[in-house]
Design a protein around this motif. Structure first.
Motif, PDB file in Angstrom:
ATOM      1  N   ASN A 190      32.875  -7.609 -23.069  1.00 36.99           N
ATOM      2  CA  ASN A 190      34.150  -7.647 -22.351  1.00 36.99           C
ATOM      3  C   ASN A 190      35.259  -7.093 -23.244  1.00 36.99           C
ATOM      4  O   ASN A 190      35.995  -7.837 -23.861  1.00 36.99           O
ATOM      5  CB  ASN A 190      34.474  -9.063 -21.883  1.00 36.99           C
ATOM      6  N   ALA A 220      25.460 -10.349 -19.828  1.00 41.84           N
ATOM      7  CA  ALA A 220      26.519  -9.358 -19.610  1.00 41.84           C
ATOM      8  C   ALA A 220      26.005  -8.217 -18.733  1.00 41.84           C
ATOM      9  O   ALA A 220      26.707  -7.773 -17.811  1.00 41.84           O
ATOM     10  CB  ALA A 220      27.019  -8.820 -20.940  1.00 41.84           C
ATOM     11  N   GLU A 264      29.671  -6.495 -14.614  1.00 44.66           N
ATOM     12  CA  GLU A 264      31.127  -6.331 -14.570  1.00 44.66           C
ATOM     13  C   GLU A 264      31.642  -5.364 -15.635  1.00 44.66           C
ATOM     14  O   GLU A 264      32.798  -4.973 -15.608  1.00 44.66           O
ATOM     15  CB  GLU A 264      31.811  -7.690 -14.734  1.00 44.66           C
ATOM     16  N   PHE A 265      30.793  -5.015 -16.576  1.00 48.45           N
ATOM     17  CA  PHE A 265      31.184  -4.160 -17.682  1.00 48.45           C
ATOM     18  C   PHE A 265      30.246  -2.971 -17.726  1.00 48.45           C
ATOM     19  O   PHE A 265      29.121  -3.034 -17.251  1.00 48.45           O
ATOM     20  CB  PHE A 265      31.139  -4.955 -18.998  1.00 48.45           C
ATOM     21  N   ALA A 325      32.010 -16.815 -16.183  1.00 53.43           N
ATOM     22  CA  ALA A 325      32.557 -15.659 -15.447  1.00 53.43           C
ATOM     23  C   ALA A 325      32.005 -15.555 -14.044  1.00 53.43           C
ATOM     24  O   ALA A 325      30.978 -16.020 -13.706  1.00 53.43           O
ATOM     25  CB  ALA A 325      32.247 -14.370 -16.209  1.00 53.43           C
ATOM     26  N   LEU A 333      30.902 -15.973 -20.892  1.00 55.07           N
ATOM     27  CA  LEU A 333      30.141 -15.182 -19.917  1.00 55.07           C
ATOM     28  C   LEU A 333      29.544 -16.076 -18.830  1.00 55.07           C
ATOM     29  O   LEU A 333      29.501 -15.709 -17.665  1.00 55.07           O
ATOM     30  CB  LEU A 333      29.036 -14.392 -20.611  1.00 55.07           C
TER      31      LEU A 333
END
Length: 168
Positions: A69, A12, A17-18, A168, A165
């Motif tokens: 997410n 992650a 992206e987060f 993604a 994930l």
């Protein structure tokens, strides 16, 4: 389970992206300090249940876990914040109880314990068995999911999250 949680954390953060805290980014860990056996025992006494073994193992790894997410999956709460859904969101249970077709789900919701998503759009619920020594149920539950999304246990949930994930 620790290996899976570590992979989720690292992936992650790598995806970028987060948003995560500086500490999470530096340590590549989305979890918190482990809960103590005394904290787990206190929660079991407060809730009047013996929590499932895999959840207690999770707590001994991390007492809370940030979702990678937030629009899809819940963050897991510290054991001190875990509560019955009927105390957290009684209106949700009332809505489900009013619909005869949803009554079986409403009965389970009324017994469920919120372990994730307390301030989010989705919950992660543990549903205690009615019969002693029967299996607990594990649900992700959100208004945007048509009904509950069951899992075979916490590890199964986290494996699914890791697969998400990876795609993604």
């Amino acid at each position: 389970m620790k290996k899976i949680l570590r992979e989720i954390s690292e992936m992650a953060i790598k995806l970028g992206e987060f948003s995560f805290t500086t500490e999470q980014t530096e340590t590549k860990w989305l979890g918190d300090q482990p809960a103590t056996p005394a904290e787990i025992q206190e929660a079991e006494t407060r809730l009047g249940v013996m929590l499932p073994v895999d959840y207690k193992e999770f707590l001994l790894i991390t007492n809370g876990f940030t979702t990678p997410n937030e629009n899809v999956d819940p963050s897991f709460s510290k054991i001190s914040d875990v509560a019955f859904l009927k105390d957290v969101d009684p209106q949700l249970i009332e809505i489900w109880t009013e619909n005869v077709e949803l009554l079986e789900g409403a009965i389970k919701l009324a017994r469920s314990i919120v372990i994730g998503g307390l301030t989010e759009e989705q919950y992660f619920l543990l549903i205690p068995p009615v019969i002693e020594n029967a299996d607990w149920e594990y649900w992700k539950f959100a208004s945007w999911i048509p009904g509950e999304h069951p899992y075979q246990g916490l590890e199964n949930y986290f494996i699914n999250l890791l697969d998400f994930l990876k795609s993604a």
